[in-house]
Write an enzyme that holds these catalytic residues in place. Sequence first.
Site: not given
Length: 639
Positions: A162-164, A166
């Site tokens: 879950n990258e920035p 998310s």
Amino acid sequence: MSESLPVEATQREQISTTIYRSADQACIRVADAISERIAENTAAGKQTVLGLATGSTPVRLYRELIRRHRDEGLSFADVITFNLDEYYGLAGSHPESYRRFMQEQLFDFIDLKPENTHIPDGAIAREDMFASCRAYEEAIENAGGIDIQILGIGRTGHIGFNEPGSTPDSRTRLVTLDSLTRRDAARDFLGEENVPRHAITMGVGSILHARQVFLLAWGEAKADVIAQSVEGPQTEAIPASFLQRHPNCVFCIDEGAARRLTRARYPWLVGTVDWSPDMIRKAVLWLSRKTKKPLLKLLEEDYSENGMADLLTEKGSAYELNIRMFNTTQHTITGWPGGKPNADDSHRPERATPFPKRSLILSPEPLDDVYCMGGTFHRLVNQGNEVTVAYLTSGNLAVPDSEVRRVIELMLELGEHRQSTEDLKFARLVERQLREKGQFGDDTPEIRHLKGLIRRAESRSSARLLDVDSERLRFLDLPFYENGRYRRFQPGESDTAKLGELLHEIRPHQIFATGLGNDPLSVPALGFEILRAALADSRTRDWVNDCRIWLYRGPGMEWETHEIDMAVPLSPDEFENKIQGIYQHQTQRNQSPSLSKGGSSNTWNLASEINHATANAYDALGLAEYEAIEGFKRWIIQS
Ligand code: PGA
């Protein structure tokens, strides 16, 4: 461990966080929690559902679980597992697929039923993606939800993938990987261009549904993102910060990863502190930075307005403290890293005698030496010390295939020209192996050997610029690296013995080393542990007590000013020479040092930024203005 800390020390922390001396100690705590949960559930006739993570971080936890299974009968027969994520586009058999990782790091060694393991399918067709992700969520629900979720954290703040960006309610889905994440994975994939661009990950919302969460983090590369997650606002920019809303989540981290928490960084702001000399230095240098005043201009009110009034009461006036800290810092500066012969050394970092010294530089891979301490290295040599550099590993895993192709082309052409059948045969063999292994296959021993030789040649041409004869370079090719792959290294006695032999042969007066505080599975950290073990072996030998150990911080980082015990200033010419030395490592031009984040896009610029920054920091404290500084911290061997 920090569990007995007064509450005020953690007042800024929005997530319960425990700091352990070592990753292994943290893993024992988490393994205890897992064992207890399994025991409770099994006694109640229930299955236990574990949420598992991949990456370097959980490897030691998995080793501990395997050990408990083998030695203590911990059974996973009633356990169901769900992994967080998988690269999209990789079959489960791919060496970097998380399915394969889990098999090799855990599943193959415990009695978990294969049908009870779940990992998102990275080979699914795009059109089936939505259904497959929904089915994954349903499977978790049908299993009764996750009892314990294990997490690592990426330097982007990702949990799972879950990258920035998310959201806290996100669920299992296809995502695009952040460029920093891909850079961090570049070594595993033998080049950033091979790292997949997409992944399937459980969502932040899925993770928040677990009944209990442990997030693990080791090494200072994670320190920033840990502090932001624990003490910063909840934000999509740092998805791990959403764990603040989980009622039963603990961060179990080591001292390296804790470095940027308020209680470690500015403990005087959150409680009473024990004003040891090191703490005073840390606080006063910080005060100078914070107020943007040189040390000698700090006022009583600067101290009292910044949580340091008690320091004045305990240790004297601002005037006295300022002078004391100014002198202490000034005494760290020396142009004579091997000690200055015939000089009064009572305020110098290194002693004057013996002179010349036998200096040993330990470089985890080729390049670390010149990158982190090229200027100091040059000075040591020019000042007449007997300098040996030992490259612990060949560094062959960090050489892109394209570099080998170039060498092969040269060999083929030369071989044909000179009609040298042996050379031609070898070149053709390697050419075929390169073709056959494709983008993701493991390197054959011949390819690895050739890659290692390329790095040796680069080290030699770099050393030439530093006036070092090539016989002073020792290539140890430690077996743990030669037989391993990133994140799978397992050092053993043969590594310690090999380094021990060299130490015994040289009997150095000073050793320059690195790796303390790094991620424990990284090459520098493993190298440091091997040094520690080798020194313990030779403790009885007289030279160890007379040997000073200087730690350089790299790669891609520098000590903070209060940590520096020896600061070696470089003139503009020396600095330029160092940069030229770095340039000789042609194969590394696109590799980013594992610890760097943002800022420089390539290895080379970063080295100069770091040394300039240290010089500027000394200048700002009111000391002399230098072009560049390389910093070292003294390490005392603990008996
Ligand atoms: P690492 O990765 O354990 O390899 O550092 C953690 C993550 O990206 O979640």
